[in-house]
Structure formats: C-alpha cells, structure tokens
Design a protein around this motif. Structure first.
Motif, PDB file in Angstrom:
ATOM      1  N   GLU A 192       0.718  -1.106  -0.363  1.00 17.99           N
ATOM      2  CA  GLU A 192      -0.468   0.042   0.214  1.00 17.99           C
ATOM      3  C   GLU A 192       0.973   0.597   0.334  1.00 17.99           C
ATOM      4  N   ASP A 193       1.489   1.174   0.358  1.00 16.22           N
ATOM      5  CA  ASP A 193       3.503   2.536   0.980  1.00 16.22           C
ATOM      6  C   ASP A 193       3.371   2.324  -0.491  1.00 16.22           C
ATOM      7  N   LEU A 194       3.910   1.535  -1.122  1.00 11.63           N
ATOM      8  CA  LEU A 194       4.584   1.651  -2.605  1.00 11.63           C
ATOM      9  C   LEU A 194       2.924   2.376  -3.710  1.00 11.63           C
ATOM     10  N   LEU A 195       2.048   1.793  -3.137  1.00 13.79           N
ATOM     11  CA  LEU A 195       1.143   2.015  -4.240  1.00 13.79           C
ATOM     12  C   LEU A 195       0.725   3.569  -4.208  1.00 13.79           C
ATOM     13  N   ALA A 196       0.779   4.085  -2.979  1.00 13.58           N
ATOM     14  CA  ALA A 196       0.659   5.558  -2.324  1.00 13.58           C
ATOM     15  C   ALA A 196       1.865   6.535  -2.617  1.00 13.58           C
ATOM     16  N   ALA A 197       2.835   5.877  -2.835  1.00 14.18           N
ATOM     17  CA  ALA A 197       4.014   6.457  -2.807  1.00 14.18           C
ATOM     18  C   ALA A 197       4.443   6.905  -4.536  1.00 14.18           C
ATOM     19  N   LEU A 198       4.066   5.734  -5.559  1.00 16.08           N
ATOM     20  CA  LEU A 198       4.359   5.925  -6.741  1.00 16.08           C
ATOM     21  C   LEU A 198       3.298   6.815  -7.008  1.00 16.08           C
ATOM     22  N   LEU A 199       1.971   6.914  -6.635  1.00 16.08           N
ATOM     23  CA  LEU A 199       1.003   7.927  -7.658  1.00 16.08           C
ATOM     24  C   LEU A 199       1.432   9.310  -7.093  1.00 16.08           C
ATOM     25  N   ASP A 200       1.478  10.041  -5.392  1.00 11.16           N
ATOM     26  CA  ASP A 200       2.106  10.272  -4.822  1.00 11.16           C
ATOM     27  C   ASP A 200       3.611  11.183  -6.034  1.00 11.16           C
ATOM     28  N   GLU A 201       3.852  10.183  -6.429  1.00 10.16           N
ATOM     29  CA  GLU A 201       5.292  11.229  -7.105  1.00 10.16           C
ATOM     30  C   GLU A 201       4.906  11.872  -8.861  1.00 10.16           C
ATOM     31  N   VAL A 202       3.436  11.319  -9.186  1.00  8.68           N
ATOM     32  CA  VAL A 202       2.845  11.157 -10.598  1.00  8.68           C
ATOM     33  C   VAL A 202       2.345  12.847 -10.109  1.00  8.68           C
ATOM     34  N   ILE A 203       2.258  12.435  -9.316  1.00  9.45           N
ATOM     35  CA  ILE A 203       0.981  14.205  -8.899  1.00  9.45           C
ATOM     36  C   ILE A 203       2.063  15.164  -8.513  1.00  9.45           C
ATOM     37  N   TYR A 204       2.973  14.856  -7.946  1.00  7.17           N
ATOM     38  CA  TYR A 204       4.116  15.407  -7.515  1.00  7.17           C
ATOM     39  C   TYR A 204       3.984  16.524  -8.482  1.00  7.17           C
ATOM     40  N   ARG A 205       4.715  15.630  -9.689  1.00 10.70           N
ATOM     41  CA  ARG A 205       5.728  15.645 -11.360  1.00 10.70           C
ATOM     42  C   ARG A 205       4.675  16.328 -12.046  1.00 10.70           C
ATOM     43  N   LEU A 206       2.919  16.229 -12.096  1.00 10.76           N
ATOM     44  CA  LEU A 206       2.008  17.465 -12.540  1.00 10.76           C
ATOM     45  C   LEU A 206       2.059  18.322 -12.157  1.00 10.76           C
ATOM     46  N   GLU A 207       1.971  18.827 -10.618  1.00 17.31           N
ATOM     47  CA  GLU A 207       1.715  19.859  -9.300  1.00 17.31           C
ATOM     48  C   GLU A 207       3.445  21.035  -9.874  1.00 17.31           C
TER      49      GLU A 207
END
Length: 151
Positions: free
Chosen positions: A74-89
C-alpha cells in the motif's frame, strides 16, 4: 483500457494487464490488475493519467528514474501515485509510460515523461491519493489494486 465493469474477468484469466476508472462520488476510483505486483503498480499509475489526459501518440521528452523505498505494498502504491502528482503539480510533466522493477533498496520506477502542455487534458487533474479503501494484493489472477484519487 477495458471499458465495461465485467470485461476484465476474461482478460485477466488470459493473463492480460489493465486498468479502469469506476464511478465514485466527487473523486475518481481507479482499479488496476496485472500478473505481477510491479506491473499492477504501473497500471495504477497509468490509470491515474488516463483519468485526466490522453497521452496516446505523445512521445516522451525525457526519462526519469525514481527509487521508492521498501514498505508495504500500500505504501508503494501511494508513493508512486504521489510521485506522479508531484511531477504534474510542480514540474508540469506527465508520464506517458511507466515501468517498475524490484531492486535491493526497493522499487526502481522508470517514468517516460512529456510536458503537460503536450497532452490533451480530458478531465480534472488529480490532487491527492486517499488512503480510505486503498488496496493492493495478490488475487486468483495475479495482482489487483483499487485506490481513490482526489481530483
């Protein structure tokens, strides 16, 4: 992407990977499935991209690598999606392809990136990942996950 909610069972039985968005009040609920955990994670990342942008036919301008430290699935899933959001924002970039592989330190993720200005925006850009009802794990066909994304 498999479109109808019942289409994935046969595809999964045949060993296909995929993802989709499902109806959810005010947010976006994503489901992904694959034959391995790493591929399931990358399908989830692409599901999030597909919910707001059409990246088909867009060529990446750069490839970036991200190391995600070991933690729960679950940590890996959330961290990966957070990385994508970071790069977007912050950077104004969006992945057009994602690949992941286990390494000693955790998970090495390769993001083939394009400028957000170069893709067609089709929906609300995600703002965050909800831990409520976040799930990833093995199942009878491989791996599956589900996550709600705040848009």
């Amino acid at each position: 992407m498999v479109g109808d909610t019942g289409d994935d069972r046969e595809a999964r039985r045949l060993g296909e990977n995929g993802h989709r968005a499902v109806p959810h009040t005010a947010d976006v609920r994503l489901e992904a499935w694959a034959t391995s955990r790493d591929r399931c994670l990358t399908e989830a990342a692409m599901a999030m991209v597909d919910c707001f942008a059409d990246v088909s036919g867009v060529r990446p301008a750069a490839v970036e690598h991200v190391q995600l430290a070991w933690g729960s699935d679950e940590d890996l899933l959330a961290a990966l999606l957070d990385e994508v959001i970071y790069r977007l924002e912050v950077q104004g970039r969006v992945p057009v392809d994602v690949a992941a592989a286990e390494v000693d330190e955790g998970l090495d993720v390769r993001l083939a990136m394009a400028a957000l200005a170069d893709v067609e925006i089709t929906g609300a850009v995600p703002k965050g990942v909800s831990w409520h009802e976040l799930h990833i794990g093995p199942d009878s066909y491989g791996w599956s996950c589900a996550v709600t994304v705040d848009a």
